[in-house]
Design a protein around this motif. Sequence first.
Motif, short mmCIF file in Angstrom:
data_model
loop_
_atom_site.label_atom_id
_atom_site.label_comp_id
_atom_site.label_asym_id
_atom_site.label_seq_id
_atom_site.Cartn_x
_atom_site.Cartn_y
_atom_site.Cartn_z
N ALA A 22 46.29 34.17 48.69
CA ALA A 22 46.17 33.41 47.45
C ALA A 22 44.74 33.10 47.03
O ALA A 22 44.42 33.17 45.83
N LEU A 25 43.05 35.59 44.59
CA LEU A 25 43.67 35.87 43.30
C LEU A 25 43.01 35.06 42.19
O LEU A 25 42.56 33.93 42.41
N SER A 27 43.42 34.29 37.70
CA SER A 27 44.09 34.52 36.43
C SER A 27 43.09 35.12 35.46
O SER A 27 41.94 34.69 35.40
N SER A 36 46.78 38.89 35.99
CA SER A 36 46.21 38.49 37.27
C SER A 36 45.16 39.51 37.68
O SER A 36 45.07 40.60 37.12
N ALA A 63 41.19 30.31 42.06
CA ALA A 63 42.19 29.59 42.83
C ALA A 63 41.79 28.14 43.08
O ALA A 63 42.65 27.28 43.30
N ALA A 112 48.69 35.22 40.09
CA ALA A 112 48.22 33.90 39.66
C ALA A 112 48.69 33.65 38.23
O ALA A 112 48.70 34.57 37.40
N ASP A 113 49.09 32.43 37.96
CA ASP A 113 49.52 32.03 36.63
C ASP A 113 48.70 30.81 36.23
O ASP A 113 48.91 29.71 36.74
N GLY A 115 45.74 30.19 37.08
CA GLY A 115 45.02 29.73 38.26
C GLY A 115 45.89 29.30 39.41
O GLY A 115 45.40 29.08 40.52
N THR A 116 47.19 29.15 39.18
CA THR A 116 48.12 28.73 40.23
C THR A 116 48.74 29.95 40.90
O THR A 116 49.29 30.82 40.21
N PRO A 117 48.68 30.06 42.23
CA PRO A 117 49.28 31.21 42.90
C PRO A 117 50.79 31.27 42.69
O PRO A 117 51.47 30.23 42.69
N SER A 153 51.76 38.27 36.08
CA SER A 153 51.56 38.75 37.45
C SER A 153 51.03 40.18 37.49
O SER A 153 50.69 40.69 38.56
N GLY A 156 48.29 41.67 40.02
CA GLY A 156 48.29 40.95 41.28
C GLY A 156 48.33 41.88 42.48
O GLY A 156 48.52 43.09 42.35
#
Length: 288
Positions: A22, A25, A27, A36, A63, A112-113, A115-117, A153, A156
Motif C-alpha cells: 500500500a 501506491l 492516486s 492509480s 499514501a 488507491a482511491d 489516496g486511500t488504499p 483502480s 494499480g
Amino acid sequence: MSDLSPLTSLSAALAATVAAAAPSLVSVHSHRSRASGFLWKPGLVVTADEALADEGEITLALADGRTRPASIVGRDHTTDIALLRVEGAEAPVMPMAAQVPPLGALAVIVAADQGTPVAALAMVAKSAGRWRSLRGGEIDARIELDTRLRHSSEGGLVLDSEGRAIGMAVRGPRRTLVIPGATIARVAARLESHGRIARGYLGAALQPVKLDDGIGAMIMSVDKAGPAAAAGLRQGDVITALNNAPFSGMRALMRELGPDSVGAVVEVSALRAGEPVRMALTIGERPA
C-alpha cells in the motif's frame, strides 16, 4: 474453531500482503480522470496510459495524505504504460517481478482511491504467452483476472500469492488484464531514457479495399518526406502484399509496425492503374 483457522490464516496473510504494498501506491488525478499508479523508481510513477487524461495538470495523492504535482515523462498507448515524474515522494518503491502466475492462482489487486488504499482478490483466469495488443504493443504474457476493475483502480499493482508485484492492472473488454512486470520494465526504461517508444511509419494514409482475390490497402495520401514517397509509392496505388505475404488488414499491419520494424526494408507489391508494381520500402520512425 479449528475449521476456521485456515481462513483466518489466509485472511491475515492477505492483509499483510496488501499492507506491504500500500505505501507504494498513489492516486492519479488528471483533468476529470481518476486512476492509480505506483512508485517504479524514486521520483518515477507508472500508471495506465488509457486512464490518463490527454491534457491538463496531473496531481498525485500519496499514501501518507500529501499531494504532489506530476509531469509526464513519456507514454506508450500500445502497451498502456505511462511514466510520470514527481518530486518529494519518499514512498517506498515496489520492485517488479518477472514471474507469470499459473492458471488458477490467486492474485491481489492493490490500488488507491483518492489516496486511500483499496484491494480486491482475484483468480488468474488466463495465463498464456506473448501477444500483441490491438494497437501493436508487444506484451510479454497474456494474464487475465476473473474480476472487473473499478476505474480508480486502473494502474494499480497486481500481487501474486507470495506478495510479489507481477504487473499492473488495466481494464480489458470483459475482464481485468495484467501488464506484466517484464513489459513494464522494458517499456518504462525506454520512456525514462527517450520519452517515447519508437513505432514504424510508412508515411501514407491507407484505406482497405476489396479485391477480386482478397483485400488491399489503397493509398489515399502520401507524406512527401516519408518512406512511402521515397520508395516510389503514389496516391491511388493499392498495396496487395508485403514481403510476398498478402495484405490481411489494417490491424495486422499496425501490429507489424512495432519498435523492431524501424529501419527494416520490406518489399511492397502493389497495383497501379491495375498493373502490378514492386518496390523496396525502408520503414521509418513515426514522428512524435
